[in-house]
Design an enzyme around this catalytic site. Structure first.
Site, PDB file in Angstrom:
ATOM      1  N   HIS A 174      68.601-100.870  24.202  1.00  0.00           N
ATOM      2  CA  HIS A 174      68.212-100.082  25.376  1.00  0.00           C
ATOM      3  C   HIS A 174      69.294-100.075  26.462  1.00  0.00           C
ATOM      4  O   HIS A 174      69.298 -99.202  27.345  1.00  0.00           O
ATOM      5  CB  HIS A 174      66.904-100.634  25.951  1.00  0.00           C
ATOM      6  N   ASP A 422      67.462 -79.506  15.595  1.00  0.00           N
ATOM      7  CA  ASP A 422      67.716 -78.565  14.504  1.00  0.00           C
ATOM      8  C   ASP A 422      68.875 -79.039  13.622  1.00  0.00           C
ATOM      9  O   ASP A 422      70.039 -78.855  13.954  1.00  0.00           O
ATOM     10  CB  ASP A 422      68.017 -77.182  15.088  1.00  0.00           C
TER      11      ASP A 422
END
Length: 497
Positions: A174, A422
């Site tokens: 993180h 995509d």
């Protein structure tokens, strides 16, 4: 080994040609150091792994994007820093990518068959952690030491291929980025796959620190909840009560929830009607609430019953406020993207009596209006100043409220649009069929799995993963085990209403 010897291996020797950059203050909070994230994107397509690797290689050779190939180190003062190689090669790659190949259909794999999918009705699935043996490599990192005591790059990617599906798992600490930061990487990766180099922004990377500048503009005292900030006494009291809760209710579970589009549409219509009735009686315009607002309102009402909260109890709903979308001038550049953590918690204070008495629409509206109040430039700057002051003193993020309150937290990943990534240029063959029954598009994820690895508990934390191609909503929550029965009842009610 002697009695007082450390079993921890030494850190790798510093490479003289590496560029060394200290981590931004904001990324070094204890909660960032202590959390490793997995995001898994499941495609109903077979993807070309070599195309995936080639595009990411080219991305991490570009100008400031090279910073993402840094190694994490702890210096002699206990401060984290990045060591960026002068060049990448097979011995020191910019990222780690492994590939597990299965010749069978994903439906024939014992764990692959258990990956959640839409059923047309509201559903709760087992813990996403149970899929980890399939979705992450055997040596995937789970702790900060897995980076600092190795020469491991920041991005660890595992690609699992089947005869009719592919799963890409990205693992990172993180300290590198929040989910919106990871979205920046994914968008750039897919842009290169599509041959659209012009769409890749410059990276406000490790050398740029707009958050520190943001926290120096407005005094923390200007923050609207400054008079409710925890001091040491309140913080210890709050921690003590939470430790008691975890000792009393030792078992907790992370579960995945799917709410179909039709159910959420009905839920939102209900909320809007409730708000409209109140607004009409007061002679005002009807306020807007989003699907995310309604989802969170429903979750809060469900937990009021599931956790047995009292009418006289304060409930703090803590929303993760993404500073990139706060419209603050520090993050408004169209030509560059900020890499790192850019989050503040936006608290909404509710009373148990309100949740018990008020309709869903009113609860959703209270949350939305509270967040809107805290998104102004002055409030964003004051919040940032408060968090910086608190982290300097304690290493923790600031808390506000009442030590006896129930804290419910929410992180909205929907804004990251993970279901819209995509990867179609890498598709070798597709089983995704677009029809009236199946809206899944070739090269886009049909499911997203999110898991946090940490020694800290994520109890009462909700992650809104996002909305898939069929407009179904996916959530992941962590609750004590006995609370899930009531939540299941509320989920099933959505399907019968």
């Amino acid at each position: 080994m002697g009695l007082f010897s450390s079993t921890q291996p030494p850190q790798p020797t510093t490479v003289p040609s590496d560029e060394i950059i200290p981590l931004h203050f904001w990324n070094t909070a204890l909660c960032m150091r202590g959390t490793v994230l997995d995001v898994s994107l499941k495609f109903d397509d077979v993807l070309d792994v070599s195309k995936l690797r080639d595009a990411l290689n080219r991305l991490l050779e570009m100008e400031d994007w090279r910073q993402l190939g840094a190694r994490l180190r702890m210096n002699v003062d206990g401060k984290l820093e990045y060591h960026i190689p002068a060049h990448f090669d097979a011995s020191r790659p910019a990222f780690s990518m492994t590939n597990a190949q299965h010749e069978t259909s994903i439906a024939d794999h014992p764990l692959g068959a258990r990956i959640p999918h839409t059923t047309g009705t509201p559903a709760i699935f087992p813990s996403p952690d149970e899929l980890s043996p399939l979705l992450r490599s055997a040596d995937a990192p789970k702790h900060i030491d897995d980076w600092t005591y190795s020469d491991r790059p920041q991005l660890c990617i595992h690609v699992i291929t089947f005869s009719d599906a592919t799963v890409i798992t990205i693992t990172w600490l993180h300290t590198l980025a929040d989910v919106m930061g990871m979205t920046t990487i994914l968008n750039a990766w897919t842009a290169l796959l599509q041959g659209n180099r012009e769409a890749i922004p410059k990276l406000q990377g490790f050398r740029s620190d707009p958050l520190t500048q943001l926290g120096q503009r407005t005094p923390a005292e200007k923050y609207m909840h400054f008079n409710r900030v925890f001091g040491r006494k309140e913080f210890l009291w709050f921690i003590g009560l939470n430790i008691f809760d975890r000792l009393w209710y030792r078992q907790e579970e992370r579960r995945t929830i799917c709410i179909p589009a039709t159910c959420l549409r009905s839920l939102r219509q209900q909320a809007s009607s409730e708000i409209s009735a109140t607004s009409s009686s007061e002679g005002g315009t009807v306020p807007f609430v989003s699907e995310s607002d309604v989802l969170l309102g429903w979750w809060v009402r469900s937990l009021y019953g599931a956790l047995g909260l009292r009418t006289d109890q304060t409930i703090l709903v803590n929303n993760a406020l993404n500073l990139r979308t706060s419209l603050h001038e520090s993050f408004m550049s169209k030509d560059s993207a900020y890499m790192g953590n850019a989050l503040c918690m936006s608290p909404t204070f509710l009373q148990g009596q309100q949740i018990a008495d008020e309709p869903l629409g009113q609860i959703a509206l209270r949350i939305r209006e509270s967040v809107a109040e805290q998104r102004t430039p002055e409030q964003v700057e004051a919040m940032t100043a408060l968090q910086m002051q608190t982290m300097e003193k304690t290493g923790y993020l600031a808390l506000v409220g009442d030590p006896r309150m129930m804290l419910l937290s929410c992180s909205n990943w929907h804004k990251a649009r993970l279901f819209d990534m995509d990867f179609s240029p890498a598709v070798l063959q597709s089983s995704a069929q677009s029809s009236s029954q199946n809206t899944q598009k070739k090269g886009k994820p049909s499911y997203v799995n999110g898991v946090q690895h940490s020694e800290n508990s994520f109890r009462n934390v909700l992650s809104v993963i996002g909305k898939d191609a069929g407009r179904n909503w996916w959530l992941t929550g962590v609750l004590r085990t006995d609370a899930w029965a009531h939540v299941e009842e509320q989920v099933h009610k959505l399907g019968s209403s």
